[in-house]
Design an enzyme around this catalytic site. Structure first.
Site, PDB file in Angstrom:
ATOM      1  N   SER A  76     -14.637  70.615 -56.054  1.00 17.90           N
ATOM      2  CA  SER A  76     -14.853  69.614 -55.013  1.00 17.90           C
ATOM      3  C   SER A  76     -14.657  70.270 -53.657  1.00 17.90           C
ATOM      4  O   SER A  76     -14.154  71.383 -53.554  1.00 17.90           O
ATOM      5  CB  SER A  76     -13.899  68.432 -55.189  1.00 17.90           C
ATOM      6  OG  SER A  76     -12.570  68.883 -55.208  1.00 17.90           O
ATOM      7  N   CYS A  77     -15.078  69.571 -52.627  1.00 20.54           N
ATOM      8  CA  CYS A  77     -15.019  70.087 -51.270  1.00 20.54           C
ATOM      9  C   CYS A  77     -13.619  70.575 -50.943  1.00 20.54           C
ATOM     10  O   CYS A  77     -12.662  69.879 -51.237  1.00 20.54           O
ATOM     11  CB  CYS A  77     -15.435  68.996 -50.284  1.00 20.54           C
ATOM     12  SG  CYS A  77     -15.689  69.614 -48.622  1.00 20.54           S
ATOM     13  N   PRO A  78     -13.442  71.751 -50.382  1.00 17.53           N
ATOM     14  CA  PRO A  78     -14.453  72.665 -49.831  1.00 17.53           C
ATOM     15  C   PRO A  78     -14.911  73.760 -50.794  1.00 17.53           C
ATOM     16  O   PRO A  78     -15.482  74.740 -50.341  1.00 17.53           O
ATOM     17  CB  PRO A  78     -13.713  73.274 -48.646  1.00 17.53           C
ATOM     18  CG  PRO A  78     -12.315  73.421 -49.149  1.00 17.53           C
ATOM     19  CD  PRO A  78     -12.096  72.187 -50.019  1.00 17.53           C
TER      20      PRO A  78
END
Length: 84
Positions: A21-23
C-alpha cells in the site's frame, strides 16, 4: 495513450508492487526507474488504488511521462516513460 497502445508496450523494466500500500508502489517505482534508460518504459504493477493518482503525480514531479494505466484481474499496470 489508448488501451490498445498500452497493451502493445514492451516495458524495459517491470516493477511488481502488488500487495503493497501507499507509499510502497511509489518507492518501488523510484527504485526501478534508475534501471531504465532515458526514453525507455517502466511498467508498475500495483493493487493499491491510490497508485493511479500517485504515480502520475510522481512522474510529473520527477520529469517523467506517465503513459497510462490498464486494469487487469485484481491489479493495475501503470506505465512510465523515463525522459531524463
Amino acid at each position: 495513450m489508448t488501451p490498445e497502445e498500452l497493451k502493445a508496450i514492451q516495458a524495459q523494466k517491470v516493477v511488481d508492487a502488488r500487495g503493497t500500500s501507499c507509499p510502497g508502489p511509489i518507492l518501488a517505482a523510484k527504485k526501478g526507474i534508475v534501471e531504465v534508460k532515458p526514453g525507455e518504459i517502466m511498467e508498475v504493477m500495483a493493487t493499491d488504488t491510490g497508485t493511479q493518482k500517485d504515480l502520475p503525480a510522481w512522474s510529473k514531479k520527477m520529469g517523467h511521462e506517465f503513459l497510462g494505466a490498464l486494469e487487469e484481474a485484481g491489479y493495475w499496470k501503470l506505465f512510465v516513460k523515463r525522459l531524463k
